[in-house]
Design a protein around this motif. Sequence first.
Motif, mmCIF file in Angstrom:
data_model
loop_
_atom_site.group_PDB
_atom_site.id
_atom_site.type_symbol
_atom_site.label_atom_id
_atom_site.label_comp_id
_atom_site.label_asym_id
_atom_site.label_seq_id
_atom_site.Cartn_x
_atom_site.Cartn_y
_atom_site.Cartn_z
ATOM 1 N N ARG A 75 -2.359 -0.396 -9.918
ATOM 2 C CA ARG A 75 -1.075 -0.517 -9.231
ATOM 3 C C ARG A 75 0.036 0.064 -10.090
ATOM 4 O O ARG A 75 -0.054 0.106 -11.314
ATOM 5 N N GLN A 117 -2.086 -4.635 2.224
ATOM 6 C CA GLN A 117 -3.424 -4.042 2.115
ATOM 7 C C GLN A 117 -4.346 -4.629 3.180
ATOM 8 O O GLN A 117 -5.234 -3.941 3.702
ATOM 9 N N TYR A 171 -9.199 -5.632 -3.726
ATOM 10 C CA TYR A 171 -7.947 -6.374 -3.565
ATOM 11 C C TYR A 171 -7.446 -6.955 -4.884
ATOM 12 O O TYR A 171 -6.335 -7.487 -4.936
ATOM 13 N N THR A 172 -8.242 -6.881 -5.934
ATOM 14 C CA THR A 172 -7.840 -7.434 -7.217
ATOM 15 C C THR A 172 -7.853 -6.416 -8.353
ATOM 16 O O THR A 172 -7.098 -6.556 -9.315
ATOM 17 N N LYS A 190 0.819 -1.204 0.000
ATOM 18 C CA LYS A 190 0.000 0.000 0.000
ATOM 19 C C LYS A 190 0.858 1.262 0.000
ATOM 20 O O LYS A 190 1.927 1.300 0.605
ATOM 21 N N TYR A 213 -4.711 -11.150 -6.514
ATOM 22 C CA TYR A 213 -5.055 -10.748 -5.147
ATOM 23 C C TYR A 213 -3.863 -10.052 -4.510
ATOM 24 O O TYR A 213 -2.730 -10.532 -4.586
ATOM 25 N N SER A 214 -4.096 -8.900 -3.881
ATOM 26 C CA SER A 214 -2.993 -8.035 -3.463
ATOM 27 C C SER A 214 -2.027 -8.707 -2.491
ATOM 28 O O SER A 214 -0.806 -8.560 -2.624
#
Length: 304
Positions: free
Chosen positions: A158, A204, A153-154, A123, A175-176
């Motif tokens: 980013r 995250q 989360y997906t 994050k 998934y993060s």
Amino acid sequence: MASRLVAAALLLATCTAKQQPHIVFLLADDLGWYDTSVFGDQSPETKQATHNITSLADDGIRLSNHYVHWHCSPTRRTFLSGRLPLHHGEMLSDIDTDDIDLRWRWVSDVLADEGYVGHWYGKGHTGYKSMAHLPAHHGFASSVLFLSGSGSYTEIPRMNGSVPLYTKANDPHQYSTDLFGAHAVAAVEAHDVSKPMFLYLPWQAVHAPYDLPPQCRVRGFADAAMCAGGGDVNPIRIMIADVDRWTGALVAALKKKGMYDNTLIVFTSDNGGTQDPLGVSVHLGGNNYPLRGAKHSNWQGGMR
């Protein structure tokens, strides 16, 4: 306390090259006091879900009076800058910008000057007013992160350094926790052990919206008992278990590389568990028992 950790890291970094320790800073998001078995829940389910994190505490030092800010960004900016929220511009949050003054050096800048190879996976929430505010310009050799405070989360966008990690055409929606954990393990595996490493891993998890890991993702929290057949309906425990899994993998990689015995590992949370998660009408946040209060409060449950 975060500024003391920064000072300690810098003191260690001034040792000779042979003695310089590797530094791994693991930062959970909105994790409550009772959400792990380090201080809190001693049930068999939570002990199993957080056994790697608890093992680090058992082998190290528990900071039972470690305090942070009661909100995400101030804690993070305090760690990076070594300055209390009073001085870095966000005393209580809800200001228009999150950026750190460009005249200030980050802990990563100082460590880089001492020969450290820096990595940031996780994050952001420390400002992106310009490209100059990104970790890639502050001593981190590699960085994969999302810039905002929360999101899917997906599907949250980013960054890979100063460019988007994926385009809309090839984003795998990973998934993060798995994405950042895999990058961290790979960084250790590829590290030149003749150089000290600074790994910053701000997860995250377990911030809202409480997206479950792929192996546990089902429709609705009431069906979370389907997760691995374990009968667990606690989304926080399911999510922190994935963090714990990658923490264990990271420790294993450090040991295999011969780096573990010379590594300072810190695991903490940016603030306490929340009792007002975004977008939901029922309580699904973290558990701070027996501490009073939660994230966004000045009580112990928000800051300890």
